[in-house]
Motif scaffolding. Sequence first.
Motif, short mmCIF file in Angstrom:
data_model
loop_
_atom_site.label_atom_id
_atom_site.label_comp_id
_atom_site.label_asym_id
_atom_site.label_seq_id
_atom_site.Cartn_x
_atom_site.Cartn_y
_atom_site.Cartn_z
N ASP A 118 0.81 -1.29 -0.13
CA ASP A 118 -0.12 -0.09 -0.12
C ASP A 118 0.79 1.26 0.12
OD1 ASP A 118 -1.96 1.89 0.04
OD2 ASP A 118 -2.81 1.11 2.09
N GLN A 119 1.84 1.25 0.85
CA GLN A 119 2.73 2.31 0.89
C GLN A 119 3.49 2.61 -0.65
OE1 GLN A 119 3.92 4.68 3.87
NE2 GLN A 119 3.78 5.47 1.78
N ARG A 120 3.97 1.66 -1.09
CA ARG A 120 4.46 1.66 -2.50
C ARG A 120 3.46 2.58 -3.32
NH1 ARG A 120 8.83 0.29 -5.45
NH2 ARG A 120 9.48 -0.95 -3.67
N GLU A 121 2.16 1.91 -3.26
CA GLU A 121 1.10 2.70 -4.32
C GLU A 121 0.95 3.93 -4.01
OE1 GLU A 121 -3.72 1.74 -4.86
OE2 GLU A 121 -2.43 0.12 -4.28
N ARG A 122 0.74 4.21 -2.61
CA ARG A 122 0.92 5.62 -2.39
C ARG A 122 2.08 6.59 -2.89
NH1 ARG A 122 -1.83 6.36 2.72
NH2 ARG A 122 -3.11 4.75 3.39
N GLU A 131 12.89 4.05 -1.82
CA GLU A 131 12.99 2.68 -1.91
C GLU A 131 13.58 2.01 -0.62
OE1 GLU A 131 11.85 0.36 -3.78
OE2 GLU A 131 11.43 1.44 -5.65
N ASP A 132 14.52 2.81 -0.13
CA ASP A 132 15.07 2.18 1.11
C ASP A 132 14.03 1.94 2.17
OD1 ASP A 132 17.79 1.55 3.03
OD2 ASP A 132 16.72 2.69 4.12
N PHE A 133 13.16 2.79 2.48
CA PHE A 133 12.18 2.97 3.29
C PHE A 133 11.27 1.94 3.11
CE2 PHE A 133 7.73 4.30 4.91
CZ PHE A 133 8.04 4.10 6.16
N LEU A 134 10.77 1.62 1.76
CA LEU A 134 9.72 0.46 1.37
C LEU A 134 10.63 -0.82 1.94
CD1 LEU A 134 8.54 2.05 -2.07
CD2 LEU A 134 7.31 1.72 0.03
N GLN A 135 11.74 -0.94 1.32
CA GLN A 135 12.44 -2.30 1.76
C GLN A 135 12.53 -2.50 3.52
OE1 GLN A 135 16.36 -3.12 -0.13
NE2 GLN A 135 17.27 -3.31 1.92
N CYS A 136 12.33 -1.36 4.18
CA CYS A 136 12.54 -1.40 5.65
C CYS A 136 11.28 -2.00 6.07
CB CYS A 136 12.58 -0.38 6.29
SG CYS A 136 12.58 -0.18 7.81
N LEU A 137 10.18 -1.58 5.26
CA LEU A 137 8.61 -1.89 5.80
C LEU A 137 8.43 -3.58 5.40
CD1 LEU A 137 6.38 1.20 4.63
CD2 LEU A 137 6.99 0.34 7.06
#
Length: 489
Positions: free
Chosen positions: A417-421, A441-447
Amino acid sequence: MMRRREKLAALVDMGLNPYAIEAFERTHTCQKVHDEFEALTEQQVAVCGRVVALRHMGKAAFLHVEDWSGKIQAYLRKDDIGEDKWPVVKLLDLGDYIGVTGKPFITKTGEQSIHAESVLVLSKCLRPIPYGKEKEGQNWNTLQDVEIRYRQRYLDLLTNDEGRNRLVQRCHIISEVRRWLDDRGFLEVETPMLQEVAGGAAARPFMTHHNALDFDFKLRISIELYLKRLIVGNIEKVYEIGKVFRNEGMDRRHNPEFTLLELYQAYVNLEEMMEITEQLFYTCCMKLHGVPYIEVAGEKVDFTPPWPRRSMMSLIEEYAGVKPEELATFDTACAAMKRCGLPTADENQVGGIMEKLLERFVQPRMIQPIFITDHPLETSPLAKKKQDDPTLTRRFEAYMLGQEVANAFSELNDPDDQRERFMEQLRMRAAGDDEAHPLDEDFLQCLEYGMPPTGGLGIGMDRMAIILTAADSIQDVMFFPAMKPKSQG
């Protein structure tokens, strides 16, 4: 100024260069002499500070010495100071730092004073300080030029008791917030100010070039994404109080650098963030004023919990006359915005229109503390969706005295969902919104490693200080606010 330099030269000629003195052995602050006056009347005390009042009377002189705690009068007489040291007294000016040694006594007018036995010049003031005059106990002729007050804050601190006290209160607010969080097990951390991707808010960042890496870093606009990384790292209660930087306009509520509190707690939701917000304002108000309210322009603003909770749409309907169904589509929202007399040329989403309606019609009327909930999805890319209405989010903003002071989410922890946002934010950026959130991208990988359910809260400490000290502007609660460089006129 020339006369003051001549007096300095005279002191140096006497072998009394004040700038050569490294320390003074103070026994009491000025206020402590007042507090313990009866017990000190037969004892010798040593106080030091600036000369803020001075009256020569032939072979005697009266002056007031002011330090951090307050001020006290000193009575100097030639026979007590000594024939060889009396010229030092004649060379004193307002603003000089001195040390006075003597015994406390009461003057004929009943004023607690020090009968001086010696006086030492600790530093010479070479420029006249614009001290105010006393009139019926009130300082009525203080430094009036706002430009000078902000640009030369040290003069404001020297001459404006009210302004100085307000800035000291700001320090006490931050200390109390820190104490409250520490007592409840939150861990204070530091996160990077130089960031490859400046996220966590809708704002333009400042850029700076790192020579060794040959890379353009951004100064942070928020603290959010790094603190969430720590939540993923199993630090369950974390906060930071630090500077953030936004490349935007300056006015009574905005400064390009300001102090932000952000905190995150695992396994709690938006309602817990409401309780923390209430308690922080309530506790700080009690600390500063001894009561849970302040009075501003005849209005009593009460911070006693609980505060009201209202949805954004209900308030827009009440104060702007726009019904929820009019905000169902972009076309109907634009029509409603036009009917309310607001320009629509820069709008491209319903969420932005709702924010503009809130800012124009609702915000100025929010005097008492209130939580405004259910913010639109488009303007809340880091908050969870409402389960019963996915066009809205689990977010609140706290308002009082017509300004926003806090922002909180039930934090989005779904990486897909975060990536889509983020992708939607990129589309908005491509359409011309340069404040849309960047892709991190680093934050998305963290999630993707898993973040527990988390509540997050941000409070602008400068705005909190404006509220609790009844200040007129953000410049009044910042020691050194940003000012236009003199080279630019």
